[in-house]
Design an enzyme around this catalytic site. Structure first.
Site, short mmCIF file in Angstrom:
data_model
loop_
_atom_site.label_atom_id
_atom_site.label_comp_id
_atom_site.label_asym_id
_atom_site.label_seq_id
_atom_site.Cartn_x
_atom_site.Cartn_y
_atom_site.Cartn_z
N PHE B 239 -34.61 -7.98 42.58
CA PHE B 239 -34.44 -9.43 42.39
C PHE B 239 -34.34 -10.19 43.71
CE2 PHE B 239 -32.02 -7.12 39.03
CZ PHE B 239 -32.99 -7.20 38.05
N GLU B 701 -41.07 -14.99 38.81
CA GLU B 701 -40.00 -15.99 38.95
C GLU B 701 -39.94 -16.99 37.80
OE1 GLU B 701 -38.83 -15.26 42.28
OE2 GLU B 701 -40.63 -14.04 42.51
#
Lengths: 328, 734
Positions: B239, B701
């Site tokens: 992430f 994203e």
């Protein structure tokens, strides 16, 4: 985690005989291992009690239940007798932790869970519970999850258990055994308020072993409710929880039990908050009166004052659900 | 796209799935090498000051402990900034682990205890006694706002007359939003296993989103050019946390070099809170609009926290100048330096924060103008990026609104807050727009036709759980007309062809383009090889004249004239080609972005304040989707995180101690299964011939962007309360 020796006795007497002041009994280990990894608890000996014969649930002569200390939280919650007679207890257990943890955690161990105060777990910070005399970081620190009742200058931690809130409401007895033999402790007297000795969570003497919990016959099976309010739907400790149980004659209250979790160093009960309900019609006005009495003297800190109002609302909701017979 | 059997666009299961579910996929902290030692990091307990002394004698006395490494006995490392400036470094002087006695933040690594096993190392770590000279620290963004300085970001110049137009606007909103610190917390903690080879070279298994980034970092910091290989075949989530080399890597290398032995360092969960994170921010948005909701002016200022040694920046405010039609825009970005570590890119860095504020403000505008929130966004739609003054290469956002609204049932919504309820529960419907840039970076790939006809394609990218192995295999199989089983994609090895960091949603666009082009170049080689035979039926034919399908090359106009690739490679030997793919020139005249419309239903307990997100529809326009299954996974994960951002996530810092306190997954809340209702993902058809030859924009994203705003807007619709401070915990709703 400091080095430790390990023993696995087969009998209760043997286990108690092995105990030294720096020993710890271990069963499911769901809390103790975390505490050891964080150097909060540093036993030099672990006494594994999982082989002791304390795994049974039996009916007692007076119509209650005797629950062996090693019965897992999962087995207790899903036991047909418990589900039928003490649904409040089942609900409370299932509101806590996760299925994996409930499979490991035991009845006795659940009583001995330690607080989830952030400072208690971080051994770089002052904490009177972890290191007596070092100070309380939470009072002027992050205290959103802390106590609004029964706190002291030295500690504002709360007891994290859900099961214990139900056991308090049900007036269970804790059976313990020590070198001097067996004794019974009323649940209300088992956990203690922090006072000036917050390092002590309960009234067990050193080396005493919980062997069983006894439930009285009255389980309030028709009208009870466990309400847990928390920051997510599962796997979070209670901000406020309520165990509410009513004995009703029509819509009139014959007897009542009311205990709060997440608000104090022990499950929180007040006799007057229960007796005030007796003889009244089960309605909002009566519930509010009980809430006021139960929360008398509550005071919050910078981040947790909301819990007082939340507790009041939660008590009314839980008593309402109990009156409706929501647990049936 | 050769035939109906092409795997491109198919919802295929992950090619690495069987390895993962059978435990054969090994992660950085799981590789075993002979004689391995285990390191445990000791972290500082103060936020600022210096180390006066470290007494390691008790730790060293523990049998099995071989080393306590500190700034006083570490091997030499570079002292100047440049070697530490990795591919994702912020402006300033990067953190140098164990460099000297300075303490820059609470949790800073100050020693590494190395022992024969992990438990001994940890225990010995608890015996290390550190004496500090503490200095006053500041960790509270809000109390230090007056010290803010301009962020070193290249913001678009202001356009129009924002202040003048705001003054005269018929509708005017001035709003402030705040967001907390969040930590990445991938399931797999950061770990490095350093294999010390007999010749002194290092082969290192590392958790990273950039094997070559880590290789160059170590080469520079330790002066070991050409002596380091980084391997990272599997990554258990990142992430953004693996975009920069994290401290366990140089610490493990220091110990390996000092001891000339192999060493592993795995961080504890608590230590996952001791490096980069999403910064805390305060955002101020002013909007001026006509009574019909037409935007006239937007001013968006973000103030974010950073460390004292680096100025971390991300794209927080740009979105307000590019998403909607608005003639007057002013953007500002400020930083406040604190005694904390430098923030780090985290899932849709910047957009997660900036679009949250913009899209909440748009909802407030919808209510100020009494216009449906979707209609307001439709009215302000633009196909032109005002920041860059360029048209979008594609922007099917209106289709996202329409299809998302249709699926959600938005037309049945009543505008009035508190107008829907179910017993104790107030029901609210909210929506928001999401946007993320569709970037492409230079990347290389190698394609190799093996003697058995199998195609092996490789590039030094990562698969952080997103499906890179799978989609690259699909792109290669599609280009070469091979079944998936005949194609293998390799990644996560610094010896492979150059690849950018795995982040920013640009891996498909960048590495995927390189894979496609490498396969096309390999086709030319195959054709050339086939033409070596004087009697080849392919003599004089160009690549346009052949088709690759089913492991054969055939003439386009005479499909029965074909040759098996295995026959060609049997004669030619292994055919191999490496290609570097650059972003296409055609992109220069366009702006490219992915978009989404997120619709959310919440149920709020009226008296207890608890919020349940019962339904989410996310309609995404991201160009052509290579694999709808892995892509939908990405969107779903983003949505879940967005729900967490809205309702739960916050790293809480005790400003007296200058220390994060809820540094475990019990008290740092992210959603659990019971928190999540239905999530419905729609991929809107979007044709884009500009962005790249694949027509794919990437979906890593976009799934999270806008979700928190949609949840906050739904909570307003349910309760009538605007909570402008995330996370929206129940106490804020009592």
């Amino acid at each position: 985690m400091n080095p430790f020796s390990y023993a696995r006795p087969a009998a209760v007497d043997e286990a108690i005989g092995l105990f030294r002041p720096d020993s710890r009994y271990i069963a499911g280990g769901t809390n103790l291992l975390d505490l050891m990894k964080e150097n909060v608890t540093r036993p030099t000996q672990l006494i594994d009690i999982t082989r002791l014969p304390l795994h049974d649930i039996e009916e007692t002569a007076d119509g209650g239940l005797r629950i062996g200390a090693l019965v897992s939280n999962a087995d207790l919650a899903w036991n047909p007798l418990v589900e039928a007679r003490y649904p409040l207890l089942s609900q409370a257990i299932l509101a806590g932790a996760s299925p994996q943890l409930r499979n490991m955690a035991t009845t006795g161990g659940n009583l001995l869970q330690r607080t989830r105060c952030y400072y208690f777990y971080d051994s770089t910070t002052p904490c009177n519970k972890r290191e007596p005399g070092s100070g309380c970081s939470a009072r002027d620190g992050l205290n959103r999850i802390h106590a609004i009742l029964g706190h002291s200058d030295s500690c504002i931690a709360v007891h994290p258990s859900d099961m214990c809130v139900a056991l308090a409401a049900l007036e269970a007895q804790v059976i313990v055994q020590g070198t001097g033999g067996e004794r019974r402790i009323a649940f209300a007297d088992f956990h203690r308020l922090p006072g000036d000795a917050p390092e002590r969570d309960n009234t067990l003497a050193d080396g005493e072993l919980i062997t069983a919990i006894e439930l009285p016959a009255q389980g309030f099976a028709s009208n009870s409710a466990y309400l847990k309010v928390r920051d997510r739907a599962s796997y979070a400790f209670a901000l406020v929880s309520v165990a509410a149980a009513l004995e009703l004659d029509g819509d009139r209250i014959v007897s009542a039990r009311l205990a709060l979790g997440g608000v104090a160093h022990k499950p929180w009960r007040k006799p007057e908050a229960e007796t005030v309900l007796v003889g009244k019609v089960a309605n909002e006005a009566a519930f509010d009166e009980a809430a006021s009495l139960l929360l008398a003297g509550a005071s919050g800190f910078e981040h947790n004052a909301f819990k007082i109002d939340l507790a009041r609302r939660s008590i009314a909701r839980a008593l309402g659900e109990a009156a409706k017979g929501a647990s049936r | 796209m050769n035939s109906s059997t092409s795997p491109f666009g198919k919802p295929l299961a992950r090619v690495d799935g069987p390895l993962k579910v059978t435990g054969q996929a090994h992660y950085a902290g799981e590789f075993h090498v002979p004689g391995l030692l285990y390191g445990s990091v000791v972290n500082s307990s103060i936020a600022r000051g210096r180390i006066v002394s470290i007494d390691a004698s008790a730790a060293e006395a523990v049998p099995g402990v071989v080393l306590v490494l500190t700034h006083q006995n570490r091997p030499p490392i570079a002292s100047y900034d440049e070697p530490y400036e990795d591919d994702d470094a912020a402006d300033g002087s990067p953190f140098r682990p164990l460099f000297n006695d300075r303490i820059l933040y609470s949790g800073q690594p100050i020693a590494l205890v190395v022992a024969e096993n992990l438990e001994l190392a940890r225990h010995a770590g608890s015996l290390v006694r550190v004496e500090y000279a503490a200095e006053p620290h500041h960790t509270d963004l809000l109390s230090e706002l007056e010290t803010m300085h301009k962020a070193p970001a290249e913001l678009p110049s202001p356009r129009g007359d924002v202040d003048g137009v705001l003054r005269g606007a018929m509708l005017r909103l001035d709003l402030e939003y705040s967001t907390p610190v969040e930590h990445h917390n991938p399931m797999e903690p950061h770990a490095s296993t350093v294999h010390y080879l007999p010749d002194g070279k290092l082969e290192i298994y590392d958790k990273t989103q950039g094997v070559q980034n880590c290789m160059r970092y170590l080469e520079g910091v330790f002066g070991m050019e050409g002596q380091i290989r980084i391997l990272s075949p599997f990554v258990g989530g990142a992430f953004g946390s693996g975009l920069r080399p994290q401290y366990q890597l140089p610490l493990a290398v220091m110990a390996a070099l000092k001891l000339k032995r192999s060493v592993r360092v795995t961080l504890k969960r608590q230590q996952m809170f001791t490096f980069g994170y999403r910064p805390r921010t305060v955002q101020r948005i002013a909007i001026g609009a006509a009574p019909n909701g037409q935007l006239e002016a937007i001013s968006h200022q973000a103030i974010g926290q950073t460390s004292r040694f680096e100025d971390f920046t991300e794209h927080e405010v740009e979105w307000s100048g590019m998403l909607y039609e608005c003639p007057n825009v002013k953007l500002d970005y400020q930083l406040v330096a604190l005694d904390v570590y430098t923030p780090l890119d985290m899932r849709a860095p910047g957009a997660t924060i900036g679009v949250y504020a913009l899209e909440c403000a748009m909802d407030e505008l919808a209510y100020a103008a009494a216009i449906d929130p979707v209609a307001l966004r439709m009215r302000n739609f633009t196909a032109h990026n005002g920041n860059e003054d360029k048209p979008y290469s594609s922007k099917e956002l209106r289709q996202c609104y329409e299809q998302g609204a249709e699926r959600f049932g938005w037309s049945r919504r009543s505008m009035e807050p508190r107008s829907m309820r179910d017993g104790h529960q107030l029901i609210g419907w909210g929506m928001a727009t999401g946007v993320w840039e569709a970037m492409q970076m230079p990347a290389s790939a190698k394609a190799c036709l093996e003697p058995d006809g199998r195609l092996v394609v490789s590039s030094a990218t990562s698969d952080i759980g997103t499906g890179t192995y799978t989609v690259m295999t699909q792109i290669a199989a599609d280009t070469m007309g091979l079944p998936m089983e005949q194609v293998e994609f390799r990644l996560g090895d610094s010896n492979l062809s150059q690849a950018p960091l795995e982040g920013g949603s640009f891996t498909v666009s960048s590495v995927g383009s390189a894979v496609q082009q490498a396969c096309q170049a390999l086709q030319q080689k195959i054709l050339d090889a086939a033409q070596q035979s004087p009697v080849s039926p392919f003599t004089g034919v160009t690549l346009d004249g052949v088709v690759f399908d089913g492991g054969r090359m055939q003439l386009k106009d005479r499909p029965d004239t074909a040759v098996e690739l295995t026959q060609i490679v049997a004669v030619s030997g292994v055919l191999e080609v490496e290609v570097k793919a650059e972003p296409g020139k055609q992109r220069e005249n366009y702006a490219s972005a992915t978009h989404s419309a997120v619709f959310v239903e919440v149920r709020v307990d009226e008296s207890l304040g608890t919020v349940k997100v019962s339904r989410v529809v996310s309609a995404v326009a991201a160009g052509r989707v290579v694999n709808p299954k892995t892509a939908a996974n990405q969107i779903m994960g983003g949505v879940v995180w967005g729900v967490g951002q809205a309702l739960q996530e916050e790293t809480q810092i005790d400003h007296t101690l200058g220390r994060y306190m809820n540094h475990n997954l019990s008290e740092y809340h992210i959603p659990v299964n019971a928190d999540i209702g239905e999530i419905d993902v729609i991929f809107v058809e979007e044709k884009d011939e500009i962005v790249n030859a694949l027509g794919s924009k990437g979906v890593g994203e976009i799934g999270i962007v806008g979700v928190a705003a949609a949840v906050a807007n739904a909570i307003y619709h349910a309760t009538g309360k605007r909570i402008r401070d995330l996370p929206i915990t129940l106490d804020k709703l009592l």
